[in-house]
Design an enzyme around this catalytic site. Structure first.
Site, PDB file in Angstrom:
ATOM      1  N   ASP A  82       0.841  -1.204   0.000  1.00 46.56           N
ATOM      2  CA  ASP A  82       0.000   0.000   0.000  1.00 46.56           C
ATOM      3  C   ASP A  82       0.876   1.255   0.000  1.00 46.56           C
ATOM      4  O   ASP A  82       0.377   2.351  -0.189  1.00 46.56           O
ATOM      5  CB  ASP A  82      -0.897  -0.017   1.249  1.00 46.56           C
ATOM      6  CG  ASP A  82      -1.959   1.076   1.232  1.00 46.56           C
ATOM      7  OD1 ASP A  82      -2.580   1.280   0.157  1.00 46.56           O
ATOM      8  OD2 ASP A  82      -2.160   1.732   2.267  1.00 46.56           O
ATOM      9  N   GLU A  85       6.021   7.851  -3.892  1.00 48.25           N
ATOM     10  CA  GLU A  85       4.591   7.824  -4.234  1.00 48.25           C
ATOM     11  C   GLU A  85       4.235   9.077  -5.037  1.00 48.25           C
ATOM     12  O   GLU A  85       4.721  10.160  -4.711  1.00 48.25           O
ATOM     13  CB  GLU A  85       3.754   7.751  -2.949  1.00 48.25           C
ATOM     14  CG  GLU A  85       4.013   6.448  -2.194  1.00 48.25           C
ATOM     15  CD  GLU A  85       3.297   6.353  -0.851  1.00 48.25           C
ATOM     16  OE1 GLU A  85       2.490   7.247  -0.518  1.00 48.25           O
ATOM     17  OE2 GLU A  85       3.553   5.368  -0.137  1.00 48.25           O
ATOM     18  N   HIS A  92      -1.750   3.776  -1.345  1.00 49.11           N
ATOM     19  CA  HIS A  92      -1.709   4.327   0.018  1.00 49.11           C
ATOM     20  C   HIS A  92      -3.118   4.654   0.542  1.00 49.11           C
ATOM     21  O   HIS A  92      -3.403   5.783   0.963  1.00 49.11           O
ATOM     22  CB  HIS A  92      -0.810   5.574   0.069  1.00 49.11           C
ATOM     23  CG  HIS A  92      -0.257   5.838   1.442  1.00 49.11           C
ATOM     24  ND1 HIS A  92       0.995   6.369   1.653  1.00 49.11           N
ATOM     25  CD2 HIS A  92      -0.782   5.635   2.677  1.00 49.11           C
ATOM     26  CE1 HIS A  92       1.204   6.489   2.952  1.00 49.11           C
ATOM     27  NE2 HIS A  92       0.136   6.050   3.595  1.00 49.11           N
ATOM     28  N   GLY A 103      -5.640   3.883   5.227  1.00 50.12           N
ATOM     29  CA  GLY A 103      -6.438   4.642   6.193  1.00 50.12           C
ATOM     30  C   GLY A 103      -7.542   5.451   5.553  1.00 50.12           C
ATOM     31  O   GLY A 103      -8.202   6.255   6.216  1.00 50.12           O
TER      32      GLY A 103
HETATM   33  P1  NAI Z   1       2.346   2.796  16.478  1.00 57.05           P
HETATM   34  O1  NAI Z   1       3.338   3.821  16.848  1.00 57.05           O
HETATM   35  O2  NAI Z   1       1.102   2.653  17.256  1.00 57.05           O
HETATM   36  O3  NAI Z   1       3.062   1.340  16.454  1.00 57.05           O
HETATM   37  C1  NAI Z   1       4.333   1.103  15.925  1.00 57.05           C
HETATM   38  C2  NAI Z   1       4.950  -0.076  16.683  1.00 57.05           C
HETATM   39  O4  NAI Z   1       6.185  -0.421  16.051  1.00 57.05           O
HETATM   40  C3  NAI Z   1       5.286   0.261  18.143  1.00 57.05           C
HETATM   41  O5  NAI Z   1       4.763  -0.746  18.983  1.00 57.05           O
HETATM   42  C4  NAI Z   1       6.821   0.269  18.162  1.00 57.05           C
HETATM   43  O6  NAI Z   1       7.352  -0.139  19.411  1.00 57.05           O
HETATM   44  C5  NAI Z   1       7.147  -0.709  17.061  1.00 57.05           C
HETATM   45  N1  NAI Z   1       8.480  -0.576  16.499  1.00 57.05           N
HETATM   46  C6  NAI Z   1       9.233   0.539  16.333  1.00 57.05           C
HETATM   47  N2  NAI Z   1      10.409   0.238  15.760  1.00 57.05           N
HETATM   48  C7  NAI Z   1      10.407  -1.100  15.545  1.00 57.05           C
HETATM   49  C8  NAI Z   1      11.351  -2.016  14.985  1.00 57.05           C
HETATM   50  N3  NAI Z   1      12.531  -1.599  14.511  1.00 57.05           N
HETATM   51  N4  NAI Z   1      11.012  -3.326  14.944  1.00 57.05           N
HETATM   52  C9  NAI Z   1       9.825  -3.765  15.440  1.00 57.05           C
HETATM   53  N5  NAI Z   1       8.908  -2.952  15.990  1.00 57.05           N
HETATM   54  C10 NAI Z   1       9.193  -1.624  16.032  1.00 57.05           C
HETATM   55  O7  NAI Z   1       2.009   3.065  14.932  1.00 57.05           O
HETATM   56  P2  NAI Z   1       0.694   2.637  14.123  1.00 57.05           P
HETATM   57  O8  NAI Z   1      -0.347   3.664  14.259  1.00 57.05           O
HETATM   58  O9  NAI Z   1       0.358   1.232  14.441  1.00 57.05           O
HETATM   59  O10 NAI Z   1       1.253   2.746  12.610  1.00 57.05           O
HETATM   60  C11 NAI Z   1       2.157   1.804  12.096  1.00 57.05           C
HETATM   61  C12 NAI Z   1       2.605   2.220  10.703  1.00 57.05           C
HETATM   62  O11 NAI Z   1       1.479   2.316   9.822  1.00 57.05           O
HETATM   63  C13 NAI Z   1       3.292   3.585  10.644  1.00 57.05           C
HETATM   64  O12 NAI Z   1       4.416   3.485   9.798  1.00 57.05           O
HETATM   65  C14 NAI Z   1       2.268   4.477   9.977  1.00 57.05           C
HETATM   66  O13 NAI Z   1       2.891   5.511   9.245  1.00 57.05           O
HETATM   67  C15 NAI Z   1       1.585   3.497   9.049  1.00 57.05           C
HETATM   68  N6  NAI Z   1       0.240   3.907   8.608  1.00 57.05           N
HETATM   69  C16 NAI Z   1      -0.114   3.646   7.312  1.00 57.05           C
HETATM   70  C17 NAI Z   1      -1.366   4.000   6.836  1.00 57.05           C
HETATM   71  C18 NAI Z   1      -1.764   3.690   5.445  1.00 57.05           C
HETATM   72  O14 NAI Z   1      -2.618   4.370   4.905  1.00 57.05           O
HETATM   73  N7  NAI Z   1      -1.211   2.684   4.830  1.00 57.05           N
HETATM   74  C19 NAI Z   1      -2.313   4.724   7.698  1.00 57.05           C
HETATM   75  C20 NAI Z   1      -1.885   4.854   9.080  1.00 57.05           C
HETATM   76  C21 NAI Z   1      -0.630   4.489   9.492  1.00 57.05           C
END
Ligand code: NAI
Length: 405
Positions: free
Chosen positions: A260, A265, A288, A291
């Site tokens: 996604d 992009e 993308h 969300g």
């Molecule tokens: P979050 O901050 O709630 O969770 C991220 C998790 O990754 C945390 O538990 C953190 O400890 C862990 N983490 C950090 N570095 C790490 C590593 N090197 N190895 C393993 N775990 C690690 O973030 P959330 O809201 O869950 O978002 C996750 C991703 O999704 C982000 O990159 C965000 O930009 C992306 N995203 C994509 C969307 C889309 O439209 N495709 C929409 C919303 C978010």
């Protein structure tokens, strides 16, 4: 600066979900909405007329706009990212910026679940063939997901939601996170990323973009994945090395992928999308949209308008991206002074001296700081607050100070 929060003028740009305007009007604010983004020239006019401006991703809040934003109390970013705002400069000018980073968590998690099934059943290719008039009824290479294992990398907001939904479908869950996390349901946390790669039939990435996660998945990691397994990336484009993924798919090391997000992009609908992944079998590419749902837009509208209201009426900065965070109780009878000052030695001494020289009766005090600024909230008796603010405004460390009556 005496301040009547009920006469506040709010401008909402870029077709922000109507729930935001509704809620802000219910609070008594004067709200104007616009469908389009504003140019810098339009913003330079708007910041003279409005107290609060809400934007999405297209409007750029530049240093020049911020320089003229004396009247602006706060900016609302009705979206996830805040790159379009010079947040550091806003911080130094005492302007908090609010966003809604987790309003679309569920939407992303649902897309990932859909992709797990779609990959297992070759849905993308089967549908494309049917559109082209080809009747491919073969069961070869199509599987149920029940009883398989999903490996979640990054067990935060989205990762943990995927975990719950995946278990409901009968998948087992193993996850890796750099932090120790409470596993939901029957999920288990792996000690190292490699264990997840080796054990999972579906590896799904939910890490933030950091130096450690850049190129997290490349040739070595892909080679550890089970033959016939699948990779899903709806996190950030920088996390996967695309050429290594293309090689793994072409060699048949993994059986498919859903992406996604991409290292580059297109800026908008007019720009063509190009990827080395195009044309590969059982590869789902989406623009993308993880969300991008009506529900997420509404949730963003609700969440940001509530955060703006809490800041305007109570002074809370919980949920800002660029400000010291203070979550405040509703004030009881007293007036509330909200002081933003440069974080220099002696500021508190100066402010406390003003207050004590007035013999003022403080009922509550809160302070939070970052490296640039301090945010000090003082609840005190009515007449004294006004006198105190007149003097605080004269301090050279003062950035802005207002009173909530
Ligand atoms: P979050 O901050 O709630 O969770 C991220 C998790 O990754 C945390 O538990 C953190 O400890 C862990 N983490 C950090 N570095 C790490 C590593 N090197 N190895 C393993 N775990 C690690 O973030 P959330 O809201 O869950 O978002 C996750 C991703 O999704 C982000 O990159 C965000 O930009 C992306 N995203 C994509 C969307 C889309 O439209 N495709 C929409 C919303 C978010």
């Amino acid at each position: 600066m005496p301040f009547n929060q009920n006469k506040l003028k709010v401008l909402l740009l870029e077709n922000i979900h109507p729930v935001a305007a509704d809620r802000l009007r219910q609070e008594g604010f004067d709200v104007k909405t616009e469908k389009a983004a504003y140019s810098e020239a339009q913003l330079l006019e708007a910041v003279k007329e409005f107290d609060v401006i809400g934007i999405r991703s297209k409007t750029q809040i530049t240093a020049k706009v911020l320089e003229k934003s004396e009247r602006i109390l706060t900016f609302g970013a009705f979206c996830i990212g805040t790159n379009q705002i010079e947040t550091e400069i806003a911080n130094k000018r005492g302007i908090p910026v609010f966003n809604a980073p987790y309003s679309n968590t569920r939407s992303v998690a649902e897309l990932v679940i859909a992709e797990i099934i779609a990959l297992a059943r070759n849905l993308g290719d089967k549908s494309m063939k049917a559109h082209q008039g080809v009747w491919d009824k073969s069961a070869t290479g199509s599987y149920e997901v029940r009883g398989k294992t999903v490996g979640i990398v990054g067990y935060g907001h989205i990762g943990s939601q995927v975990s719950v939904l995946a278990e409901a479908l009968g998948l087992s869950v193993i996850f890796f996170d750099v932090l120790k996390k409470l596993p939901l349901g029957n999920a288990t946390q792996a000690e190292v990323l490699e264990d997840v790669l080796r054990m999972a039939d579906f590896v799904t990435l939910h890490v933030p973009e950091t130096p450690e996660t850049t190129k997290l998945i490349g040739k070595r990691q892909l080679s550890l994945m089970k033959k016939g397994s699948f990779l899903i990336n709806a996190s950030r484009g920088s996390v996967v090395i695309i050429e290594d993924l293309v090689a793994a798919l072409k060699n048949g090391d993994i059986a498919g992928a859903a992406l996604d997000v991409f290292p580059y992009e297109p800026k908008g609908g007019d720009e063509p999308f190009k990827s080395e992944l195009q044309g590969l079998p059982n590869v789902i590419l989406t623009p993308h949209i993880g969300g991008s749902t009506e529900e997420a837009q509404e949730a963003i509208g609700r969440e940001v308008s509530e955060a703006l209201t809490r800041f305007i009426k109570v002074g809370s900065t919980f949920g800002t991206v660029n400000f010291p965070k203070v979550d405040l109780p509703v004030r009881q009878g007293a007036d509330r002074i909200l002081n933003i000052h440069r974080n220099e030695p002696g500021v508190l001494r100066d402010i406390n001296k003003i207050v004590s020289d007035l013999g003022a009766n403080i009922t509550a005090q809160f302070l939070a700081t970052d490296s640039n600024i301090g945010y000090l909230v003082i609840d005190m008796e009515r007449t004294q607050a006004k006198l105190a603010v007149e003097q605080i405004n004269k301090l050279k460390t003062n950035i802005r100070t207002r009173i909530l009556y």
